[in-house]
Design a protein around this motif. Structure first.
Motif, PDB file in Angstrom:
ATOM      1  N   GLN A   1      54.140  33.802  45.707  1.00 25.59           N
ATOM      2  CA  GLN A   1      54.748  33.767  44.381  1.00 25.59           C
ATOM      3  C   GLN A   1      55.101  35.204  43.967  1.00 25.59           C
ATOM      4  O   GLN A   1      54.482  36.158  44.435  1.00 25.59           O
TER       5      GLN A   1
ATOM      6  N   VAL B   1      40.394  34.463  43.281  1.00 26.47           N
ATOM      7  CA  VAL B   1      39.516  34.801  42.163  1.00 26.47           C
ATOM      8  C   VAL B   1      38.920  33.521  41.581  1.00 26.47           C
ATOM      9  O   VAL B   1      39.659  32.657  41.105  1.00 26.47           O
ATOM     10  N   ALA B   2      37.627  33.372  41.659  1.00 29.83           N
ATOM     11  CA  ALA B   2      36.908  32.227  41.054  1.00 29.83           C
ATOM     12  C   ALA B   2      35.432  32.599  41.072  1.00 29.83           C
ATOM     13  O   ALA B   2      34.651  32.090  41.876  1.00 29.83           O
ATOM     14  N   PRO B   3      35.032  33.505  40.168  1.00 31.15           N
ATOM     15  CA  PRO B   3      33.709  34.153  40.283  1.00 31.15           C
ATOM     16  C   PRO B   3      32.534  33.184  40.275  1.00 31.15           C
ATOM     17  O   PRO B   3      31.502  33.480  40.880  1.00 31.15           O
ATOM     18  N   ASP B   4      32.692  32.021  39.626  1.00 33.58           N
ATOM     19  CA  ASP B   4      31.550  31.109  39.530  1.00 33.58           C
ATOM     20  C   ASP B   4      31.581  29.984  40.567  1.00 33.58           C
ATOM     21  O   ASP B   4      30.761  29.064  40.514  1.00 33.58           O
ATOM     22  N   ALA B   5      32.543  30.036  41.490  1.00 35.95           N
ATOM     23  CA  ALA B   5      32.624  28.975  42.502  1.00 35.95           C
ATOM     24  C   ALA B   5      31.435  29.059  43.459  1.00 35.95           C
ATOM     25  O   ALA B   5      30.821  30.117  43.633  1.00 35.95           O
TER      26      ALA B   5
ATOM     27  N   VAL C   1      40.289  19.756  46.435  1.00 34.15           N
ATOM     28  CA  VAL C   1      41.452  20.340  47.116  1.00 34.15           C
ATOM     29  C   VAL C   1      42.415  20.915  46.089  1.00 34.15           C
ATOM     30  O   VAL C   1      42.895  20.196  45.190  1.00 34.15           O
TER      31      VAL C   1
ATOM     32  N   ARG D   1      51.829  15.830  49.453  1.00 34.29           N
ATOM     33  CA  ARG D   1      51.459  16.634  48.291  1.00 34.29           C
ATOM     34  C   ARG D   1      52.180  17.980  48.390  1.00 34.29           C
ATOM     35  O   ARG D   1      52.653  18.365  49.449  1.00 34.29           O
TER      36      ARG D   1
ATOM     37  N   ILE E   1      38.953  26.927  36.801  1.00 33.63           N
ATOM     38  CA  ILE E   1      37.841  26.353  37.566  1.00 33.63           C
ATOM     39  C   ILE E   1      36.902  27.486  37.947  1.00 33.63           C
ATOM     40  O   ILE E   1      37.311  28.421  38.656  1.00 33.63           O
ATOM     41  N   ASP E   2      35.709  27.434  37.450  1.00 30.99           N
ATOM     42  CA  ASP E   2      34.706  28.449  37.809  1.00 30.99           C
ATOM     43  C   ASP E   2      35.238  29.867  37.635  1.00 30.99           C
ATOM     44  O   ASP E   2      34.964  30.753  38.449  1.00 30.99           O
ATOM     45  N   GLY E   3      36.030  30.067  36.587  1.00 25.85           N
ATOM     46  CA  GLY E   3      36.510  31.403  36.272  1.00 25.85           C
ATOM     47  C   GLY E   3      37.823  31.790  36.926  1.00 25.85           C
ATOM     48  O   GLY E   3      38.336  32.888  36.689  1.00 25.85           O
ATOM     49  N   GLY E   4      38.388  30.915  37.764  1.00 26.20           N
ATOM     50  CA  GLY E   4      39.672  31.207  38.403  1.00 26.20           C
ATOM     51  C   GLY E   4      40.758  30.271  37.898  1.00 26.20           C
ATOM     52  O   GLY E   4      40.464  29.154  37.451  1.00 26.20           O
ATOM     53  N   VAL E   5      42.013  30.705  37.968  1.00 23.98           N
ATOM     54  CA  VAL E   5      43.143  29.904  37.481  1.00 23.98           C
ATOM     55  C   VAL E   5      43.806  29.174  38.652  1.00 23.98           C
ATOM     56  O   VAL E   5      44.252  29.809  39.619  1.00 23.98           O
ATOM     57  N   PHE E   6      43.882  27.848  38.549  1.00 22.90           N
ATOM     58  CA  PHE E   6      44.483  27.021  39.592  1.00 22.90           C
ATOM     59  C   PHE E   6      45.348  25.955  38.934  1.00 22.90           C
ATOM     60  O   PHE E   6      45.252  25.722  37.729  1.00 22.90           O
ATOM     61  N   ASN E   7      46.179  25.287  39.746  1.00 20.53           N
ATOM     62  CA  ASN E   7      46.976  24.196  39.216  1.00 20.53           C
ATOM     63  C   ASN E   7      46.273  22.862  39.421  1.00 20.53           C
ATOM     64  O   ASN E   7      45.408  22.728  40.288  1.00 20.53           O
TER      65      ASN E   7
ATOM     66  N   PRO F   1      46.037  19.482  40.946  1.00 24.35           N
ATOM     67  CA  PRO F   1      46.666  18.900  42.144  1.00 24.35           C
ATOM     68  C   PRO F   1      47.389  17.590  41.868  1.00 24.35           C
ATOM     69  O   PRO F   1      48.144  17.120  42.714  1.00 24.35           O
TER      70      PRO F   1
ATOM     71  N   ARG G   1      54.394  32.430  36.966  1.00 25.87           N
ATOM     72  CA  ARG G   1      53.696  31.714  38.036  1.00 25.87           C
ATOM     73  C   ARG G   1      54.157  30.256  38.029  1.00 25.87           C
ATOM     74  O   ARG G   1      54.704  29.776  37.037  1.00 25.87           O
ATOM     75  N   TRP G   2      53.948  29.593  39.156  1.00 32.45           N
ATOM     76  CA  TRP G   2      54.205  28.154  39.206  1.00 32.45           C
ATOM     77  C   TRP G   2      53.048  27.461  38.515  1.00 32.45           C
ATOM     78  O   TRP G   2      51.925  27.478  39.016  1.00 32.45           O
TER      79      TRP G   2
END
Lengths: 389, 389
Positions: free
Chosen positions: A44, A63-67, A115, A129, B111-117, B119, B129-130
């Motif tokens: 992107q 980046v996902a510090p709590d994962a 996912v 997907r 999610i757990d502090g990170g940015v995701f789309n 699904p 960003r997308w």
């Protein structure tokens, strides 16, 4: 098709659909990973990760510090992926356990058991997907590069389909100069995606338009139109071909889309100037539809999607008289001792067709699997051989 | 532009860029949430979530059994979003704390502090960003619905840009019948996206092509071409307009894209038949470029992107003589006592322009904010008023 052919096709479909997940990483990684990583060309805008190095390793950063756990579905590692590790800064990073094959790969992240896509990468429709995509620069990437040459257009068309009672979408590549060429008419290639993909695949992942622009600029192919639409394949689960019937798509393609294209574009609307090709399950569809409609299609391309045997030729009235070209291709990593897992021996079939006086071409893409670099190269080989008057 | 105008524009840009995140949920939710949720029309194929009910509530469902926390950036709740809760099955679900505005909304998951789309949803380019997208069916959605009417095409063109030394992309809507209309030439609207978006926005989020198809089918607008390209806006951080210079984009648009379009499409290549409009920062660009190029553009559309005042008119030689139409619009939720936060009083400016004999239109979209339903409606209002000979 008869029961025996149906069963064989069923097995083949499973193999084709399962294909894209395999053969992502070579078995023996080089001794040292070179630290010349650069952002993937499919990232992107402004995103620095994922990255790729000159050896074909991919490096991910999420980046996902709590994962609790993040895995990438590409590369060697626990259960076939790359496990990321959390650093002191809460950022997860990891590098594939070996170089990936050159070309385009779909992938996704598994985060805490779910996912998701990599927020650094652009998305491409595959596996039913929108997946993340990464590109390992190929030695021969110049043939599909965006270059300062005259460009054709890719047009989204919406056509009415009485048989499905929908307005359906297709993309139509018109070659450079189409808009200025007055009354000139062009041949047409109908080009199908694979299982899990849709009508966006050949432009987005395949760069079909850029492959054509470059071939035309070099005088290597006759300009022609390419039409890409959805093959209605994705309700078929891998292995579940028993539920698949070619007729609904054949009706949309032959009775609805082709007349729309022939009445809205300046086509040469006859059998010698109309071809069909497809990759993977799109090749399977191509074979079924073309052999049943040889007054409509003059050329046949099967890309990692089966072969044409002398049994097929004999079972199809006037095959030798009507068919101008049979093109069959595979990626070398799809072959074991020269043969794909299912669907016949392509080299033996090619030789038999040639011996019977049929214009047959067999192409193997070096060091690629059931993935898009095989199919970009296949289109690059197929295009110059089509529509030779 | 002078220092004072520059400072004002700087403030306005910040307001515009910050706009899309605001006003997502009305303050007073209805007493009972109706359990008539259906999948959003923007979901990925086969995905059942996110869902929307008849009141405009959205419900989300995300599988990530080992996650610690998931929040959706839409709706009321802790720090302005919807916090999902994990069920016994490890699946996270949640419903917005109130109904959302009608129309299109960008969103994402944390999610757990990170940015995701999400699904489940398709992706749309916004906020650089997308992003995930969700659609709350609008009372007036029929005007941008995909219907069995004649459809125009949306063509991807790639044009060479000497000033940036790139091959650049634009999308060109050609109206139904363009391909069959022989020598007929058409007016052209150059239509710009907002900050954080790109040249895909007006087709994907805006349904510009369907709005035009439907208007044309009803005989409500003259058929014209729409050109959408990237406004080079996204290096500008909110509030950071000091680094923004309109000239690089103006050069691409006026010196490179317009000549390409005029030589590759059957356009009416003169000032009265060429308009420019844009939303948010694209409106800001439209105002700067049109006022400096009134021999090129005959009509001006600012959609949630500022106004044209009599000061602008007086500062622009021959404005009243050259300009055929000034169209200004906002979403009602962008206005406080009839005024946007910055950029002048649109109603007073409209009345002053009318009094000066200028063809000025001011439109307010009911119950919408700085979001795409405001702009779909604005295009629907603008199109029939353009290119009246």
């Amino acid at each position: 098709m008869n029961r025996k052919a149906f069963a064989a096709a069923n097995v083949m479909l499973f193999a084709l659909a399962a294909g894209p997940a395999s053969a992502q990483t070579t078995a023996t990684p080089p001794a040292a990973v070179l630290e010349d990583f650069k952002p993937s060309s499919l990232n992107q805008p402004g995103q620095l990760y994922p990255q790729v190095n000159s050896q074909g390793y991919a490096r991910f950063r999420v980046v996902a510090p709590d994962a609790q756990a993040i895995k990438v579905s590409l590369g060697l590692g626990g259960s076939g992926g790359t496990t990321l590790a959390k650093g002191a800064d809460g950022v997860w990073t990891g590098t594939t356990g070996g170089p990936l094959d050159q070309g385009f790969h779909y992938y996704h992240l598994t985060i805490d058991g779910g996912v998701f896509n990599d927020p650094g990468a652009q998305n491409y429709y595959g596996s039913v997907r929108w997946e993340s995509g990464i590109e390992i620069p190929a030695t021969d990437q110049d043939f599909y590069a965006l270059k300062p040459v005259p460009h054709g257009n890719v047009q989204q068309i919406l056509f009415h389909s009485p048989s499905t009672n929908t307005e359906r979408r297709a993309f139509v590549y018109t070659p450079p100069g189409y808009d200025k060429s007055g009354k000139t008419r062009y041949p047409v290639l109908y080009l199908q995606h694979g299982w899990g993909e849709d009508e966006t695949a050949w432009s987005n992942q395949g760069h079909a338009n850029l492959i054509m622009d470059n071939l035309i600029a070099e005088g290597k192919t006759k300009p022609f139109i390419i039409v890409m639409t959805y093959g209605m394949t994705n309700d078929v689960k891998p292995g579940g071909l028993n539920s698949f019937d070619i007729h609904p798509f054949q009706t949309v393609l032959v009775n609805e889309l082709i007349p729309y294209v022939d009445s809205h574009f300046r086509t040469l609307a006859d059998q010698p100037h109309r071809a069909m090709a497809g990759l993977s399950m799109g090749g399977f569809e191509t074979k079924l539809i073309t052999l049943a409609n040889l007054n409509t299609f003059g050329s046949i391309g099967l890309l990692s999607g089966g072969t044409v045997s002398m049994d097929d030729v004999k079972a199809t009235p006037d095959f030798a008289k009507k068919v101008k070209l049979v093109f069959v291709s595979f990626g070398s990593r799809e072959l074991d001792n020269g043969k794909p897992r299912f669907g016949g021996d392509p080299k033996a079939n090619d030789e038999a067709l040639k011996a019977a006086g049929i214009n047959s071409i067999y192409y193997v893409s070096p060091n690629t699997a059931h993935e898009f670099l095989s199919w970009r190269r296949s289109l690059h080989e197929l295009a110059p051989r089509l529509f030779k008057d």
